[in-house]
Design an enzyme around this catalytic site. Sequence first.
Site, PDB file in Angstrom:
ATOM      1  N   GLY A   1       0.783  -1.214   0.000  1.00  0.00           N
ATOM      2  CA  GLY A   1       0.000   0.000   0.000  1.00  0.00           C
ATOM      3  C   GLY A   1       0.819   1.270   0.000  1.00  0.00           C
ATOM      4  CG  HIS A   2       0.176   6.030   1.221  1.00  0.00           C
ATOM      5  ND1 HIS A   2       0.297   6.744   0.046  1.00  0.00           N
ATOM      6  CD2 HIS A   2       0.402   6.928   2.223  1.00  0.00           C
ATOM      7  CE1 HIS A   2       0.583   8.014   0.321  1.00  0.00           C
ATOM      8  NE2 HIS A   2       0.666   8.151   1.638  1.00  0.00           N
ATOM      9  CG  PHE A   3       2.599   4.426   5.265  1.00  0.00           C
ATOM     10  CD1 PHE A   3       3.439   5.434   5.722  1.00  0.00           C
ATOM     11  CD2 PHE A   3       1.232   4.663   5.264  1.00  0.00           C
ATOM     12  CE1 PHE A   3       2.937   6.648   6.180  1.00  0.00           C
ATOM     13  CE2 PHE A   3       0.717   5.867   5.721  1.00  0.00           C
ATOM     14  CZ  PHE A   3       1.570   6.856   6.177  1.00  0.00           C
TER      15      PHE A   3
END
Length: 310
Positions: free
Chosen positions: A271-273
């Site tokens: 995901g984003h992180f």
Amino acid sequence: MTALPVPVPVARTVHRHLEVDGVRVFYRESIPERPDAPVLLLLHGFPSASHQFRRLIDALGSRYRLIAPDYPGFGHTQAPHGFGYTFDRLADITEGFVQRLGLTRFAMYVFDFGAPVGLRLAERHPERIAGLVVQNGNAYQEGLSDAARAFISLRPETPGAEKTIRDLLTLPGTRGQYETGVPAPELLAPDGWTLDQHFLDLPGRQDAQVELAFDYRSNLERYDQWQSWLRTHTPPALITWGVGDPFFTEAGARAYLRDLPDAELHLFDTGHFALETHLPEIAPLIADFLDRTWSTGEPTAAPYRGEGPK
């Protein structure tokens, strides 16, 4: 005779504050083995702070000088009452921070909010930028998901707009940013979102995030300028991207190759992180990138010698 233990290259990190234009900027800085080591400025995202880079600093900080500041409104940095929270002001303080440290040449790791902050710095001082590590830091219209476009379109005068933003600043909203798009959530340490939420819940912090959310459209207005800067200056670039990011899509990662055709692109099923789940894969890529792009003896100014602002 007892054998000596095998040395383990774990970085020693100092934690300091530095005054910039009335803002008490907190930052983390690794102490590399060589005082002339390559410098990597780590620019964090939302709703996080420099603590998101702790594991990366441990992994690479003995070989490279890694410097991670907290922006105003984030982490341990303290901004005065009445500070205006815009992306231009975040860039102003970060620029002043770089100048106070005496950095004249460095690579930048730009993630999420770090992309609009870092690209503003690059526009102002292209001669300082030795290279870019881009991790889910968007600079292209096609990199915005439908959810991101809807969020960015919010205006102060729109009924319910502020409530929509504040709903994202709750613990479920913060945790969701970490977990969305991650196939193996057991790889995520809960410390990330709980620490982020601790800082978000400090007095005045959510007000600052609302101001920044309403100002995010200023970044889209500069996309053409930033793309032109990339084409003109062609900095060496490493792009690492979590393709499950609910905000910034894989198309945004690939779009960089239009302006930087020699950039190195790596996509990860997360995901984003992305650093939270794929540090073992991303850290070696960064090390190899810095080794290949940093000229031997390239000046950085003010090499770390163990002293500095407190």
